[in-house]
Design an enzyme around this catalytic site. Structure first.
Site, mmCIF file in Angstrom:
data_model
loop_
_atom_site.group_PDB
_atom_site.id
_atom_site.type_symbol
_atom_site.label_atom_id
_atom_site.label_comp_id
_atom_site.label_asym_id
_atom_site.label_seq_id
_atom_site.Cartn_x
_atom_site.Cartn_y
_atom_site.Cartn_z
ATOM 1 N N ASP A 305 0.951 -1.177 0.083
ATOM 2 C CA ASP A 305 0.142 0.007 0.135
ATOM 3 C C ASP A 305 0.892 1.172 -0.146
ATOM 4 O OD1 ASP A 305 1.102 0.162 2.522
ATOM 5 O OD2 ASP A 305 -1.047 0.514 3.758
ATOM 6 N N GLU A 538 12.042 0.815 8.164
ATOM 7 C CA GLU A 538 11.125 -0.023 7.558
ATOM 8 C C GLU A 538 11.539 -0.254 6.261
ATOM 9 O OE1 GLU A 538 7.515 3.097 7.208
ATOM 10 O OE2 GLU A 538 7.046 0.972 7.338
HETATM 11 O O1 LIG Z 1 -1.580 2.772 8.120
HETATM 12 C C1 LIG Z 1 -1.346 2.710 6.496
HETATM 13 C C2 LIG Z 1 -0.931 1.174 6.386
HETATM 14 O O2 LIG Z 1 0.043 0.724 7.269
HETATM 15 C C3 LIG Z 1 -0.009 -0.628 7.184
HETATM 16 O O3 LIG Z 1 1.071 -0.862 5.922
HETATM 17 C C4 LIG Z 1 2.342 -0.560 6.000
HETATM 18 O O4 LIG Z 1 2.907 -1.253 7.254
HETATM 19 C C5 LIG Z 1 2.731 -2.531 7.576
HETATM 20 C C6 LIG Z 1 3.616 -3.056 8.791
HETATM 21 O O5 LIG Z 1 4.780 -2.831 8.483
HETATM 22 C C7 LIG Z 1 3.240 -3.488 6.297
HETATM 23 O O6 LIG Z 1 2.851 -4.983 6.543
HETATM 24 C C8 LIG Z 1 2.623 -2.863 5.112
HETATM 25 O O7 LIG Z 1 3.379 -3.723 3.993
HETATM 26 C C9 LIG Z 1 2.848 -1.300 4.751
HETATM 27 O O8 LIG Z 1 2.678 -1.082 3.625
HETATM 28 C C10 LIG Z 1 -1.116 -1.656 7.200
HETATM 29 O O9 LIG Z 1 -0.596 -2.950 7.061
HETATM 30 C C11 LIG Z 1 -2.009 -0.971 6.058
HETATM 31 O O10 LIG Z 1 -2.857 -2.071 6.259
HETATM 32 C C12 LIG Z 1 -2.356 0.301 6.528
HETATM 33 O O11 LIG Z 1 -3.141 0.577 5.721
#
Ligand SMILES: OC[C@H]1O[C@H](O[C@H]2O[C@H](CO)[C@@H](O)[C@H](O)[C@H]2O)[C@H](O)[C@@H](O)[C@@H]1O
Length: 585
Positions: A305, A538
């Site tokens: 995302d 990250e």
């Molecule tokens: O709040 C925005 C989004 O945050 C997360 O996505 C991001 O962080 C996650 C954790 O590290 C990771 O799994 C993901 O690939 C990243 O893009 C969350 O998973 C999203 O659902 C959320 O909308």
């Protein structure tokens, strides 16, 4: 829009839908929308609702701020550091690292697990109060920063490092928490919050069991896992597969392929204002708005995302590009590869279980599963080779269902399938894919960027994501071993590219950590005037060695579970080859 037909991630009138969520998130009192939905209430929910009603129709920003302060607690509460009985100060793998600075760095990461591995502590929640947390039965690793909960696909990559740190019991416990979720919800939510309950993430549970089993040979655990892995697989088949054909290309044959697809018609609670403003930035039909919300959530389900990879117009930039997301119309190559591998592994686990069975009936049941899942993996393989694989480039492209052709954006995810399928691909065709990857790697000192498109989204250029360095290196290693005998020169070339990527990720993470206050007792002094104690990020900047990347809806987060996991995995594998970079260069 008509609320009666809206589909929300959960029923909560605070954390998933309703007037309070809308008013607070659109008031702008928080820079990051995730802050509000992570806050527990300080009074019972009914009292929160009554207090909000007292504010009247159009409360001011300061009224909303006062309401939140009076009724909601700290977003970081309800967690405590875990009591880690299996943590050791000197795990054996440190002995595989020659360079003293890198060994010190690995040791520092081993320490960082203690900050990232947590337990839930709901005792701070008052009688009748509520929070967005799902119940988490045990100890778990968080990514870090704003990501205070347990995430699905992140955990696979964190686990690679945690296993090297000999945190076997903790890893086993984390897999068991996921088992509980499969039993309770039928699937694993994106993360352990109510607002994530309408979507999953790249389904890596089966592969978590695989790496845990490879590290421990825990047969009893493997046998216990099989019915749960089958249940999760069935969820993906029932909710995320399409039977797809193109008569002119396939005759009567249908192919079962997988996609990301979230049923949702509302803004993501943790990104409410971003989604709401995007969707309401021009006059569009309510149905189109609802579809846009579903696409935004489906992109979040993909783990990517947000990315130009999902856009029908990848030439636009953020935020406009987000209006053209068509995730549910795409057969993603990485998801299909993951499902193929899960099916192969469930077949393999069933074979092993059949040799451990106590009765003839049990043995036959496992052998039947072995047959069924082998067959399913062949079905997925056929679809991938028919629609995703491109013989001219060696890439496994994403495929647009409506356009009946590959999408145009190249992404590192296009080589993910080599990790599992590298052995089956014609060596000369595979070589084209890897030549392309090594050209991109040569231009980017900080790692492989996720795409070539600079859209301003976080899953686009110049962001280099640790999990994708891992999947690419895995693919290179599969291809290298498949040509080792027939073409040793080519095999060496793949190993060299893998090492180059390892140097980029480990080196860039090391410098990022050093520049933010990382130090090694007796060897490396902390930089003067830096107050922090060293961060791993990250995502890294592919063009700017030693620095984190940006883009997207939140600032880059330190911590960081999957970076630590992949860096330890690389330090262990290449500990005799990697050398410390010059961070001031
Ligand atoms: O709040 C925005 C989004 O945050 C997360 O996505 C991001 O962080 C996650 C954790 O590290 C990771 O799994 C993901 O690939 C990243 O893009 C969350 O998973 C999203 O659902 C959320 O909308």
């Amino acid at each position: 829009s008509d609320a009666s037909v809206d589909v929300a991630p959960c029923g909560s009138n605070l954390y998933c839908q309703g007037d309070i969520l809308k008013a607070v998130q659109l008031s702008g009192i928080f820079e990051d929308d995730k802050t509000f939905v992570d806050k527990p209430t300080l009074v019972p929910e009914a009292d929160v609702i009554a207090a909000f009603a007292k504010l009247g129709k159009n409360p001011s920003k300061s009224d909303i701020k006062a309401f939140v302060t009076a009724n909601f607690g700290d977003e970081t509460s309800l967690l405590r550091p875990a009591n880690l009985n299996d943590w050791v100060p000197n795990p054996k793998f440190l002995g595989n690292i020659n360079d003293p600075y890198l060994k010190g760095f690995a040791s520092a990461i081993n320490e960082i697990w203690k900050n990232l591995i947590r337990e839930q502590d709901l005792s701070g929640l008052c009688e009748g109060c509520t929070s967005s947390f799902l119940k988490i039965n045990g100890t778990f690793v968080v990514p870090g920063g704003r990501f205070r909960e347990f995430y699905y696909w992140d955990t696979y990559f964190s686990m690679e490092g945690m296993l090297l740190s000999e945190l076997y019991d903790t890893v086993k416990g984390m897999i068991e928490i996921f088992f509980d979720y499969v039993n309770q919800y039928g699937f694993i939510p994106n993360g352990t919050r109510q607002y994530y309950l309408n979507r999953s993430q790249p389904p890596l549970l089966t592969q978590m069991v695989n790496i845990y089993y490879n590290a421990t040979k825990d047969n009893a655990f493997l046998v216990k896992a099989i019915p749960i892995l089958k249940k999760e697989h069935a969820y993906w088949v029932h909710n995320h597969s399409v039977n797809f054909t193109i008569p002119e290309k396939c005759g009567n044959r249908f192919y079962t392929m997988y996609r990301y697809d979230v049923k949702n018609t509302l803004p993501r609670p943790e990104g409410y204002s971003v989604d709401y403003k995007l969707v309401n930035s021009e006059a569009i039909d309510v149905d189109v708005q609802k579809k846009m919300y579903a696409e935004l959530s489906s992109a979040a389900e993909s783990g990517f995302d947000f990315s130009s990879r999902w856009a029908t117009n990848p030439n636009l930039t953020s935020p406009d590009i987000l209006k053209t997301l068509a995730v549910t119309d795409i057969l993603p190559s990485d998801l299909n590869a993951i499902m193929y591998e899960n099916e192969k592994l469930i077949a393999e686990f069933s074979k092993i279980a059949s040799t451990l069975a106590k009765t003839e009936d049990e043995k036959n049941a496992f052998l039947t599963d072995n047959y069924i899942y082998e067959k399913l993996s062949r079905r997925t393989y056929r679809g991938m080779m028919k629609f995703l694989f491109d013989k001219n480039t060696g890439m496994f492209n994403d495929y647009s269902i409506s356009n009946k052709k590959s999408t145009v954006v190249w992404s590192v995810s296009n080589v993910w399938a080599y990790w599992y399928l590298g052995d089956f691909i014609d060596a000369d065709i595979a070589n084209k894919a890897w030549d392309y990857v090594s050209t991109v790697a040569a231009k980017n000192p900080g790692g492989l960027p996720v795409t070539n498109i600079d859209s301003g989204l976080q899953w686009d250029f110049p962001d280099a994501w640790p999990p994708l360095q891992y999947t690419t290196i895995k693919g290179l290693l599969t291809s290298a071993s498949s040509v080792e005998k027939s073409n040793p020169e080519r095999s060496k070339k793949y190993h060299d590219t893998a090492l180059k990527l390892a140097n980029s990720l480990v080196g860039s993470s090391y410098c990022g950590w050093y520049l933010t206050g990382g130090s090694i007792p007796g060897l490396l002094d902390k930089l003067p005037n830096v107050t922090d104690n060293g961060h791993l990020f990250e995502k890294l900047n592919s063009t700017n060695f030693g620095f984190p990347a940006g883009g997207g809806e939140y600032t880059v987060q330190p911590g960081f579970g999957w970076t630590n996991g992949v860096v330890l995995w690389l330090l262990n594998m290449y500990g005799d080859k990697l050398t410390v970079p010059n961070c001031s260069a």
